[in-house]
Design an enzyme around this catalytic site. Structure first.
Site, PDB file in Angstrom:
ATOM      1  CB  THR A 100      38.282  50.080  19.620  1.00 26.19           C
ATOM      2  OG1 THR A 100      37.340  50.849  20.362  1.00 26.19           O
ATOM      3  CG2 THR A 100      37.641  49.597  18.327  1.00 26.19           C
ATOM      4  CB  ILE A 131      36.820  42.706  31.648  1.00 30.56           C
ATOM      5  CG1 ILE A 131      36.401  41.475  30.828  1.00 30.56           C
ATOM      6  CG2 ILE A 131      38.316  42.683  31.934  1.00 30.56           C
ATOM      7  CD1 ILE A 131      36.671  40.154  31.497  1.00 30.56           C
ATOM      8  CD  GLU A 163      40.657  47.262  39.504  1.00 32.43           C
ATOM      9  OE1 GLU A 163      41.101  47.680  40.598  1.00 32.43           O
ATOM     10  OE2 GLU A 163      41.380  46.761  38.629  1.00 32.43           O
ATOM     11  CE1 TYR A 174      43.219  34.393  35.339  1.00 37.11           C
ATOM     12  CE2 TYR A 174      45.219  35.680  35.657  1.00 37.11           C
ATOM     13  CZ  TYR A 174      43.892  35.597  35.282  1.00 37.11           C
ATOM     14  OH  TYR A 174      43.255  36.723  34.858  1.00 37.11           O
ATOM     15  CD  GLU A 208      40.328  38.426  47.378  1.00 39.68           C
ATOM     16  OE1 GLU A 208      39.769  39.456  46.954  1.00 39.68           O
ATOM     17  OE2 GLU A 208      41.393  38.000  46.901  1.00 39.68           O
ATOM     18  CG  HIS A 268      44.402  40.543  46.448  1.00 41.06           C
ATOM     19  ND1 HIS A 268      45.647  40.287  45.954  1.00 41.06           N
ATOM     20  CD2 HIS A 268      43.637  39.497  46.109  1.00 41.06           C
ATOM     21  CE1 HIS A 268      45.631  39.116  45.349  1.00 41.06           C
ATOM     22  NE2 HIS A 268      44.423  38.620  45.418  1.00 41.06           N
TER      23      HIS A 268
END
Length: 301
Positions: free
Chosen positions: A15, A95, A97, A158, A208, A246
């Protein structure tokens, strides 16, 4: 590892805004999202998906699940992950952060003790093109094929997937290990998984600046990986000695103050080159390097 169209998937934080947005997109891609968990919302539905208050309650109704995708707030992520592990879920995609580092240390200790695979945090998750989506990857950028793609940056994952797809090179899997300071599964762990994966013929590793995970990966590739690997390192033009952000990653050149260049773009690129791993200067160069390694025709010009 069980990432197939038959995998049963749970969504914790269904939700939450991201959970509510991406649950139906995962379903539309073909992922078997069998239930959602969101405390206080048990007994409701979200986009046709049954919602439960607790993981244990969900599993008592839908049976065992293979993976859970966690969209909860960062300070609730540890509890959500531990709840999933206690219920027997052995593949976790974080997911969220900004999960507190000590929470991640606690989680990784529990994950190691229970042989649980953790992807993330601060990750768009994993995609098996044409079969399974766990997270935020734009499915239209991917197509089935032989290239295994592992990365620290979501958006670069991506972009490079799209470059490969437009060049006629499909992907066996796309996974972002995450951009936070402490992450679950590592480059070496995924390199081993893809080296043993029958659908993967070549691996593209996207790193990176910051930290030493790419240097460790280069050493591991030289010592243990049989399949060809192509590398790309983002952040070459970042000013030296400056903290930057980043995709939530901490790009920290303070290691230079200790008399070492570990963490810089040059350090990572040199590590790959010492391991005889081709390094692309730009993302658009990756497809031609892949084709060269696979002995396929490359574009002219």
């Amino acid at each position: 590892m069980n990432f197939t169209p038959d995998s049963k998937v749970l969504i914790q934080g269904i939700t939450e805004p991201l959970g509510a947005t991406y649950a139906p997109l995962m379903q539309a891609y073909g992922t078997q999202v069998v239930a959602g968990v969101s405390p206080g919302h048990g007994g409701t539905t979200q986009q046709g998906i049954r919602v439960f208050d607790m993981v244990e309650q969900a599993l008592s109704v839908v049976g065992a699940v293979d993976s859970t995708v966690i969209f909860v707030q960062p300070y609730a992520a540890l509890d959500a992950a531990l709840e999933a592990i206690a219920a027997g879920v052995r593949q976790i995609v974080l997911i969220s952060e900004g999960i507190p580092p000590l929470d991640m240390v606690s989680l990784l200790r529990k994950a190691e003790a229970t042989e649980t695979l953790v992807i993330g945090p601060n990750s768009p998750g994993l995609i098996v093109p044409g079969q399974l989506l766990l997270g935020l990857h734009p499915g239209e950028f991917y197509t089935p094929g032989p290239v295994g793609l592992i990365s620290r940056s979501g958006t670069l994952t991506y972009e490079i997937a799209l470059e490969l797809t437009q060049a006629g090179l499909g992907q066996s899997i796309g996974v972002c290990i995450g951009g936070d300071a402490i992450v679950g599964s590592s480059f070496p762990q995924w390199l081993q998984i893809l080296d043993e994966d029958e659908s993967t013929e070549i691996i593209v590793l996207v790193g990176e600046i910051g930290g030493d995970s790419e240097e460790a990966a280069a050493h591991y590739i030289a010592e243990a990986i049989d399949k060809p690997v192509i590398a790309y390192v983002a952040g070459r033009t970042a000013p030296k000695g400056r903290r930057m952000g980043h995709a939530g990653a901490i790009i920290n050149s303070q290691t230079a103050e200790a008399g070492t260049e570990v963490g810089t773009a040059d350090s990572k690129i040199n590590a790959f080159r010492r391991a005889k791993i081709p390094v692309a200067d730009r993302p658009w160069q990756i497809p031609d390097l892949v084709k060269k390694m696979l002995k396929l025709p490359t574009r002219k010009g």
